[in-house]
Design a protein around this motif. Sequence first.
Motif, PDB file in Angstrom:
ATOM      1  N   ALA A 122      32.866  29.924  12.504  1.00 26.50           N
ATOM      2  CA  ALA A 122      33.667  28.591  12.836  1.00 26.50           C
ATOM      3  C   ALA A 122      34.255  28.584  14.342  1.00 26.50           C
ATOM      4  O   ALA A 122      35.230  28.918  14.591  1.00 26.50           O
ATOM      5  CB  ALA A 122      34.501  28.474  12.267  1.00 26.50           C
ATOM      6  N   TYR A 209      42.106  32.515   5.285  1.00 31.50           N
ATOM      7  CA  TYR A 209      41.220  32.896   6.432  1.00 31.50           C
ATOM      8  C   TYR A 209      41.121  34.749   6.145  1.00 31.50           C
ATOM      9  O   TYR A 209      41.772  35.743   5.961  1.00 31.50           O
ATOM     10  CB  TYR A 209      41.927  33.155   7.780  1.00 31.50           C
ATOM     11  N   ASN A 257      41.734  26.389   6.877  1.00 29.01           N
ATOM     12  CA  ASN A 257      40.751  27.483   7.582  1.00 29.01           C
ATOM     13  C   ASN A 257      40.390  28.210   6.276  1.00 29.01           C
ATOM     14  O   ASN A 257      41.241  28.950   6.019  1.00 29.01           O
ATOM     15  CB  ASN A 257      40.354  28.448   7.994  1.00 29.01           C
ATOM     16  N   PRO A 258      39.978  28.170   5.137  1.00 26.14           N
ATOM     17  CA  PRO A 258      38.230  27.176   5.068  1.00 26.14           C
ATOM     18  C   PRO A 258      38.045  26.223   4.261  1.00 26.14           C
ATOM     19  O   PRO A 258      37.497  25.047   4.158  1.00 26.14           O
ATOM     20  CB  PRO A 258      36.808  27.450   4.307  1.00 26.14           C
ATOM     21  N   GLY A 260      39.991  22.401   4.984  1.00 25.86           N
ATOM     22  CA  GLY A 260      39.873  21.327   5.418  1.00 25.86           C
ATOM     23  C   GLY A 260      41.193  20.538   5.580  1.00 25.86           C
ATOM     24  O   GLY A 260      40.838  19.896   6.184  1.00 25.86           O
ATOM     25  N   LYS A 318      39.582  28.817  19.069  1.00 19.94           N
ATOM     26  CA  LYS A 318      38.848  27.646  18.587  1.00 19.94           C
ATOM     27  C   LYS A 318      38.959  26.551  19.522  1.00 19.94           C
ATOM     28  O   LYS A 318      38.033  25.644  19.829  1.00 19.94           O
ATOM     29  CB  LYS A 318      39.020  27.421  17.626  1.00 19.94           C
ATOM     30  N   ARG A 380      30.128  17.254  12.328  1.00 24.39           N
ATOM     31  CA  ARG A 380      30.565  16.933  11.236  1.00 24.39           C
ATOM     32  C   ARG A 380      30.258  15.608  10.466  1.00 24.39           C
ATOM     33  O   ARG A 380      29.110  15.968   9.288  1.00 24.39           O
ATOM     34  CB  ARG A 380      32.254  16.180  11.164  1.00 24.39           C
ATOM     35  N   THR A 404      35.762  22.986  10.066  1.00 25.52           N
ATOM     36  CA  THR A 404      34.907  23.544   8.733  1.00 25.52           C
ATOM     37  C   THR A 404      34.780  22.773   8.040  1.00 25.52           C
ATOM     38  O   THR A 404      35.960  21.795   7.127  1.00 25.52           O
ATOM     39  CB  THR A 404      35.512  25.380   8.198  1.00 25.52           C
ATOM     40  N   TRP A 406      34.368  22.718   3.092  1.00 23.80           N
ATOM     41  CA  TRP A 406      34.066  23.675   2.500  1.00 23.80           C
ATOM     42  C   TRP A 406      33.135  23.225   0.917  1.00 23.80           C
ATOM     43  O   TRP A 406      33.929  21.882   0.355  1.00 23.80           O
ATOM     44  CB  TRP A 406      35.860  23.991   1.817  1.00 23.80           C
ATOM     45  N   ARG A 445      31.252  28.015   2.504  1.00 27.96           N
ATOM     46  CA  ARG A 445      32.457  27.533   3.926  1.00 27.96           C
ATOM     47  C   ARG A 445      31.221  27.146   4.990  1.00 27.96           C
ATOM     48  O   ARG A 445      30.309  27.514   5.485  1.00 27.96           O
ATOM     49  CB  ARG A 445      32.745  28.071   4.305  1.00 27.96           C
ATOM     50  N   PRO A 447      30.481  25.681   8.784  1.00 25.55           N
ATOM     51  CA  PRO A 447      31.262  25.434   9.701  1.00 25.55           C
ATOM     52  C   PRO A 447      30.307  24.008  10.271  1.00 25.55           C
ATOM     53  O   PRO A 447      29.587  24.452  10.641  1.00 25.55           O
ATOM     54  CB  PRO A 447      31.272  26.302  10.730  1.00 25.55           C
ATOM     55  N   TYR A 448      30.928  23.443  11.102  1.00 26.05           N
ATOM     56  CA  TYR A 448      30.191  22.142  12.246  1.00 26.05           C
ATOM     57  C   TYR A 448      30.397  22.165  13.780  1.00 26.05           C
ATOM     58  O   TYR A 448      30.473  21.418  14.277  1.00 26.05           O
ATOM     59  CB  TYR A 448      30.072  20.571  11.777  1.00 26.05           C
TER      60      TYR A 448
END
Length: 482
Positions: A122, A209, A257-258, A260, A318, A380, A404, A406, A445, A447-448
């Motif tokens: 991510a 995490y 994370n993860p 959201g 991030k 997303r 992220t 889920w 998970r 990630p976008y």
Amino acid sequence: MGDTRYVGGLQLARLLGELPAGRPFYTVLAGAVRTLIQDGRLSLGVRLPAERDLASALSVSRTTVTSAYDALREDGYISSRQGSGSWTTLPPVAMTHQSPATAFTAGPVPGAQPDTIDLGCAAPGAPGIFPEAVEAAVRELPRYSCGTGYEPAGLPVLRAAVADRYTARGVPTRPEEIVITTGAQQACDLLARALVGRGDAVMLERPTYPNVLSSLRTHGARLVPVGVADGWDLDLIAAGMRQAAVRLGYFIPDFQNPAGHLMSQEDRAALVEAARAAQAQLIADETFAELGLDADAGLPVAAHDTGGRVISIGSASKLFWGGLRIGWIRTTIPLARRLASLREPMDIATPVLEQLITAELFRRIEEVRDERKAGLTASRDALAEELRARLPEWRFTVPPGGMTLWARLPTPTASAFCEAALRRGVRIVPGPVFGTDGVLEDAVRLPYVLRPATMREAVARMAAAYAEAESLPAARSLPACV
């Protein structure tokens, strides 16, 4: 199963439910027991019923149960001692193509296709203004070159920038309360060194995490997980803190994370109060705090603290770029000084140029936030739309921010699915990597951080991989998760 250390034959039979026939029944039985272990319904360290007892409860031969136990033992899901019985356990290696320690590393992955879409990390690329920030930082660098370059607590210019940002977000902060670290992971490790003794209870979310799990285990912490896949239950958290004598809590309140989720201000206040009542300290990981898409994170957890109980950590990875390897800690001045001393034997100080680049990016943080919001929202939404169309049986909540999503699978087959996905050219991290005990086999998970078109192609490959994973005999025998 809670704290129960033994499960009887009838009780295990009820947990297993109705098992399908038509194939070697011992493989069906082994797969069903494995699923109970993987999704957490059968706890680790539980003694299983004797073979004769389970055979009687299931109305099958003892040979069938013996063969099932043998298969589970060979795969590492039970451990036996002669004359003492068999206990549930997990294989000594991660149940996927990669270990938790390398689940988020970039670069080639064994078994991956040349055009593999990497959803393992991510982390986005650098923002558009990054070259300008680098040029400005390089121009500033000669001013610092006449000194040693060693600032264990960080350059004053960056500490001031981070402090000013906290102040702008509603928590008045002085530069002396900030310690710059080489990434948020070092921030977590420093805090574990300073605050956690061997055997100390540390509460953290499940899922969470993974690299924090590794750090806390290294320092001998006794991990106390609390489920947040569907959000935070502050009554349970408060009770758990008291009962387990929690010394430290690690939480990710901002677009967790993860999972959201975004923690409400009421729950943030309740979390601080729970820590106060348990005489515990809190680490609030705010790595995603600046990445609100449909909603802003609002006041930090530290805004509800009046006694220096809340320690905040953040990262440039991030919002700005992971290659900067810049993190920070906001805490009391005495603890900030102690942390700066603790990190000196590790790396002395964070690189000067990276700190100057990050300081420049802080000056234009709203530009970066706008760019991130536009890109992440589009990706997303493309991911969610494609999941609904191609994998309608999956369950998920569209996160209001962060990076992220889920996703919950109908059956606990996440590891098998991720193996199949890698063969199809998309790298995904399965749920067990984000837990303390190898469960969460019904989740992945996603990630976008990639472009919308790439996210759509990733889901197309995922759909084919999921069909492949579900067609396997072992997968077809697994009961649905609840």
